[in-house]
Design a protein around this motif. Structure first.
Motif, mmCIF file in Angstrom:
data_model
loop_
_atom_site.group_PDB
_atom_site.id
_atom_site.type_symbol
_atom_site.label_atom_id
_atom_site.label_comp_id
_atom_site.label_asym_id
_atom_site.label_seq_id
_atom_site.Cartn_x
_atom_site.Cartn_y
_atom_site.Cartn_z
ATOM 1 N N ALA A 1 0.837 -1.092 -0.074
ATOM 2 C CA ALA A 1 -0.030 -0.073 -0.015
ATOM 3 C C ALA A 1 0.900 1.162 0.050
ATOM 4 N N GLY A 2 2.348 1.024 0.300
ATOM 5 C CA GLY A 2 3.070 2.243 0.116
ATOM 6 C C GLY A 2 2.679 3.318 1.441
ATOM 7 N N SER A 3 2.331 2.611 2.504
ATOM 8 C CA SER A 3 1.934 3.496 3.770
ATOM 9 C C SER A 3 2.833 3.216 5.009
ATOM 10 N N ILE A 4 3.293 4.085 5.668
ATOM 11 C CA ILE A 4 3.937 4.043 6.868
ATOM 12 C C ILE A 4 3.224 4.968 8.065
ATOM 13 N N THR A 5 2.867 4.182 8.881
ATOM 14 C CA THR A 5 2.260 4.785 9.992
ATOM 15 C C THR A 5 3.281 4.927 11.359
ATOM 16 N N LEU A 6 3.166 6.156 11.884
ATOM 17 C CA LEU A 6 4.072 6.238 13.026
ATOM 18 C C LEU A 6 3.465 6.343 14.155
ATOM 19 N N TYR A 7 3.561 5.633 15.168
ATOM 20 C CA TYR A 7 2.976 6.101 16.354
ATOM 21 C C TYR A 7 3.724 6.636 17.480
ATOM 22 N N ASP A 8 3.326 7.596 18.404
ATOM 23 C CA ASP A 8 4.178 8.488 19.374
ATOM 24 C C ASP A 8 4.401 7.436 20.526
ATOM 25 N N GLY A 9 3.402 6.526 21.010
ATOM 26 C CA GLY A 9 3.577 5.726 22.204
ATOM 27 C C GLY A 9 2.450 6.464 23.146
ATOM 28 N N ALA A 10 2.155 5.773 24.139
ATOM 29 C CA ALA A 10 0.955 6.103 24.890
ATOM 30 C C ALA A 10 1.350 7.344 25.467
ATOM 31 N N ASP A 11 2.615 7.785 26.178
ATOM 32 C CA ASP A 11 3.066 8.856 26.831
ATOM 33 C C ASP A 11 3.853 9.794 25.860
ATOM 34 N N GLU A 12 3.516 9.409 24.430
ATOM 35 C CA GLU A 12 4.301 10.378 23.560
ATOM 36 C C GLU A 12 5.807 10.431 23.520
ATOM 37 N N ARG A 13 6.299 9.356 24.334
ATOM 38 C CA ARG A 13 7.889 9.466 24.205
ATOM 39 C C ARG A 13 8.574 9.399 23.092
ATOM 40 N N PHE A 14 7.939 9.115 22.057
ATOM 41 C CA PHE A 14 8.496 8.993 20.713
ATOM 42 C C PHE A 14 8.304 10.146 19.850
ATOM 43 N N ARG A 15 7.521 11.174 20.366
ATOM 44 C CA ARG A 15 7.013 12.304 19.520
ATOM 45 C C ARG A 15 8.079 12.675 18.904
#
Ligand SMILES: *[C@@H]1O[C@H](CO)[C@@H](O)[C@H](O)[C@H]1NC(C)=O
Ligand SMILES: *[C@@H]1O[C@H](CO)[C@@H](O)[C@H](O)[C@H]1NC(C)=O
Ligand SMILES: *[C@@H]1O[C@H](CO)[C@@H](O)[C@H](O)[C@H]1NC(C)=O
Ligand SMILES: *[C@@H]1O[C@H](CO)[C@@H](O)[C@H](O)[C@H]1NC(C)=O
Length: 272
Positions: free
Chosen positions: A66-80
Motif C-alpha cells: 500500500a506504500g503506507s507508513i504509520t508512525l505512533y508516538d507511544g501512549a506517553d508520547e515519548r517517541f513524538r
C-alpha cells in the motif's frame, strides 16, 4: 528418554523462534540511533511492524504494497517527533534519544522475520571535579585529593597515573561518587581522573601545582592568624612584664627604704 530429549529440543527451537535474534545497541543520550532490519529484499506483500516491547507500544507499521507508513508516538508520547523509517529497508531511526527510550524493540514481518534489539541509552557524562581534601590540609609533604562526580548512573570513576590504573569505583544507581588519591607535591602532572560508561569516557587531568597550592594558601592564612595571636599574646606578656618590673622595682625601692630606715633607727638606738 529420547522422546523427552526431542521434546526438549523442540521446546528450545520454539523459544528461539519466539525470541528471534537479540542484538544489543548502545547510544549516548541525545544522539541518533538506527535499528537495522538487515532485510535485503522486502517483498511487495510484506507488512513490517516495529514494537517497543518494554511498554507494549506499537511504533511503526509499514505496509509495503500500500506504500503506507504509520508512525505512533507511544501512549506517553515519548517517541513524538523522534522516529524515522527508511522506506527501502524498513530501518528504524530514533533521532533524538532520551534515557526513556532504553528497552526492548521488536521487528516483525508477516513473512516471518523476527528480530529483537536491546537499546541502552546512556546519560551524558559530567567532567569529574578534582579538589583537595581540606580536612587533611596540615599533612606535611603529601597532598590528599578527591575526584568526584554527582548525578550519575552506570559509571566507573578511576584514577590513572599515565596509562596505568591506580584505583576505581563503580555505581549502578543514581548517585554521587568520589575517589581519593594521595600525591607528593613534587610529582609530575601525569595523574588523571576518568569517568566512563560502557561507550564513552570523560577525563580530567590533575594539575598538582594548581590543586595542591590552594590548600597551602589556607595553611598560610592559618599561619598569619596564628602570628597575629602570637603577637597579641607576646604584647600582653610584654605589658605584664613591664608592669611586674614596675611593681617589683617599687617594691624593691620601698623595701630598701624601709631597710635604711630600720638601720638608721638601729644605729640610733645602739648609739644610746
Ligand atoms: C541532580 O539531579 C536532580 C534530579 O535530576 C537535580 O534536581 C539536581 O539539581 C542535580 N544535581 C546536580 C548537582 O546536578
Ligand atoms: C618528571 O618528568 C621528567 C621528564 O619527563 C623526569 O625527568 C623526572 O624524573 C620526573 N620527575 C618525577 C618526580 O617523576
Ligand atoms: C577514552 O575514550 C577514548 C576514545 O573515545 C579512548 O581512546 C581512551 O582509551 C579512553 N580512555 C579510557 C581511560 O578509558
Ligand atoms: C598548572 O597550574 C599552574 C598554576 O595555576 C599553571 O601555572 C600551570 O600552567 C598549570 N599547568 C598545566 C600543565 O596546566
Amino acid at each position: 528418554m529420547l522422546l523427552s530429549f526431542v521434546l526438549h529440543l523442540l521446546c528450545l527451537w520454539h523459544l528461539i523462534g519466539v525470541f528471534g535474534e537479540m542484538k544489543s545497541v548502545s547510544v549516548m543520550e541525545e544522539d541518533s540511533v538506527t535499528l537495522h532490519t538487515e532485510m535485503t529484499d522486502i517483498s511487495d506483500h510484506d507488512v513490517i511492524e516495529w514494537t517497543f516491547v518494554t511498554e507494549s507500544t506499537s511504533l511503526v507499521k509499514i505496509k509495503v504494497m500500500a506504500g503506507s507508513i504509520t508512525l505512533y508516538d507511544g501512549a506517553d508520547e515519548r517517541f513524538r517527533n523522534t522516529l524515522k523509517v527508511n522506506h527501502q529497508t524498513g530501518d528504524l531511526t530514533i533521532t533524538h534519544t532520551t534515557i526513556t527510550h532504553s528497552g526492548l524493540y521488536q521487528l516483525k514481518t508477516i513473512t516471518g522475520v523476527s528480530k529483537n534489539f536491546n537499546l541502552n541509552v546512556y546519560a551524558r557524562l559530567p567532567v569529574p571535579v578534582i579538589i583537595r581534601d581540606s580536612s587533611q590540609c596540615s599533612s606535611s609533604s603529601k597532598c590528599v585529593l578527591v575526584c568526584s562526580v554527582v548525578n550519575v548512573t552506570h559509571v566507573t570513576l578511576s584514577w590513572y597515573k599515565g596509562n596505568s590504573l591506580l584505583s576505581s569505583i563503580s555505581v549502578s544507581d543514581l548517585n554521587s561518587l568520589s575517589l581519593p588519591l594521595e600525591v607528593e607535591y613534587q610529582e609530575n602532572n601525569t595523574y588523571s581522573c576518568v569517568i566512563n560508561n560502557p561507550i564513552r569516557n570523560q577525563t580530567k587531568h590533575l594539575n598538582i601545582t594548581e590543586v595542591c597550592q590552594m590548600c597551602s594558601d589556607v595553611i598560610r592564612s592559618c599561619d598569619s592568624t596564628e602570628a597575629v595571636i602570637r603577637l597579641v599574646v607576646s604584647a600582653l606578656m610584654g605589658v605584664a612584664a613591664v608592669a611586674a618590673i614596675v611593681v617589683l622595682g617599687y617594691d624593691i625601692r620601698s623595701r630598701r627604704l624601709e631597710q635604711k630606715r630600720s638601720q638608721t633607727s638601729h644605729v640610733l638606738t645602739s648609739g644610746h
